[in-house]
Design an enzyme around this catalytic site. Sequence first.
Site, mmCIF file in Angstrom:
data_model
loop_
_atom_site.group_PDB
_atom_site.id
_atom_site.type_symbol
_atom_site.label_atom_id
_atom_site.label_comp_id
_atom_site.label_asym_id
_atom_site.label_seq_id
_atom_site.Cartn_x
_atom_site.Cartn_y
_atom_site.Cartn_z
ATOM 1 N N HIS A 38 -1.440 -3.864 0.765
ATOM 2 C CA HIS A 38 -1.541 -2.935 -0.367
ATOM 3 C C HIS A 38 -1.698 -1.485 0.087
ATOM 4 O O HIS A 38 -1.576 -0.562 -0.713
ATOM 5 C CB HIS A 38 -2.724 -3.333 -1.256
ATOM 6 C CG HIS A 38 -2.497 -3.039 -2.712
ATOM 7 N ND1 HIS A 38 -1.530 -2.173 -3.163
ATOM 8 C CD2 HIS A 38 -3.119 -3.503 -3.834
ATOM 9 C CE1 HIS A 38 -1.565 -2.100 -4.485
ATOM 10 N NE2 HIS A 38 -2.516 -2.915 -4.911
ATOM 11 N N ASP A 40 2.824 -0.890 -3.018
ATOM 12 C CA ASP A 40 2.155 -0.864 -4.319
ATOM 13 C C ASP A 40 2.452 -2.137 -5.094
ATOM 14 O O ASP A 40 3.420 -2.856 -4.801
ATOM 15 C CB ASP A 40 2.615 0.348 -5.134
ATOM 16 C CG ASP A 40 2.158 1.669 -4.517
ATOM 17 O OD1 ASP A 40 1.116 1.656 -3.833
ATOM 18 O OD2 ASP A 40 2.852 2.681 -4.697
#
Length: 516
Positions: free
Chosen positions: A487, A491
Amino acid sequence: MTDIVVPTLGESVTEATVGQWLKSAGDAVKKDEVLVELETDKVSVEVSASEDGVLSEIVAKEGDTVDIGALLGRLNANGAAKPAPAKEAPKAEAKAEPKAEPKAAEAKPAASSGGGASTDVKVPVMGESVAEGTIANFAKKVGESVKKDETIAEIETDKVALEVPAPADGVILEWLVKEGDSVTPGSVIARIGASGAAPAKAAEAPAKAEAPKAAAQPAATGDRPVSPSVRRISTEAGVSASDIPGTGRDGRATKADALAYVNQPKASASTMPDTAAKPPRETGPREERVRMTRLRQTIARRLKEAQDTAAMLTTFNDVDMSAIMDLRKQHQDAFVAKHGIKLGFMSFFVKACVNALKEVPAVNAEIDGQDVIYKNYYDIGVAVGTEKGLVVPVVRDADDLSLAGIEKAIAALGKKARDGDLTIGDMQGGTFTISNGGIYGSLMSTPILNPPQSGVLGMHRIEDKPIVRNGQIVIKPMMYLALSYDHRIVDGKEAVTFLVRVKEALEDPERMLLEV
């Protein structure tokens, strides 16, 4: 006079920076003693002396950029007695030399134990980023005859088992290491003498092995100079370089010292009995304690590092496998007749992932410090379970391969994995990984990243399930897909988009093959 040159630095590495000279001009050096450390964009490389002598000249200075084969310095092989003229008159030295030289000459035959020259057996290069291995077993005993290129030992690295061939015909004179010892590329592990040479006494080998350990007691680095590799390792690990105990010249910390220091807390926290951690428990009468192989230790370490380093998250979707299954059923016989291999599911998944990676390049990228490296090539790792553990060989340039080409590449790599014939090169450089837990019956999982990659796709078993299509409940062969991603670089929108594109490609393979 022997030239000291820049060695081969690894795949795609053409130049290096001179990091630190561990010896000064005029210093006496021993064979295999580290002279200088080179820094590349990937690893740190140590250049060792090829023979005993004196470092007569340093050509490349610290900070210089040098190419492969460039001259670093010169070694005077006959310079062991060079410093003597400054203390004694030339005449005196001329008389002294004949006395000193015979002793050195006598020592070599003693080491070879046969009167003839012996040949050193060195640890071969283990591959990019592999700095050490463990002696797994010896195929030959002291005194046994060997042929050139015959395997005499096996070294287990973090990734694969590596065979050590005999560099010449002869007899094993002595082993300088024991099974279970850690070794580094270029280190001497054995000596081979001509046929008929007497092997060294068994008692001598342990003495030689013990001496360096006793002499190399680490000293605190303190304010001593710190090499770039040590500085980089300490910075990445969040420790002070001055705290690293050093075994190098003048107590300086080497790269090996730095790696040992930053990795020690993880190992010692669970294994050292003198800490607060619980010591190994006693095994019961129906239990057996077996030391983990180096590969299994590396798998455990890398998986934990992936969890500790990456901001790992998993997103899920399901895919209707009807179209792929119908296509395979319809064309399987013709496919086998033309290509000599069955059309499986994995080639479709590789193609689908490549198409999705082109649209969402962040999943094909990696983080390097404060930068993101986007890769405009698609080397797909395919996880394979073996008796020794999980390995991930890589299908190179998967975007340029046909379905048949992908199937053949996967089949060849799978066979090498099962036979234990995978090389370091087979598993380096992957940009994305696919793991098929479905072959073992897994319904759903959260796969763990394969650092430094930013994404891994988990496949699972196919099950007939009721779904709604056009207002009607129908039974379809469904598979859950799981994408674990970092992450920090990917995204949520990108991750979901990637997985949706994979789903769409598999449910409509004609569009995928047409790249529309």
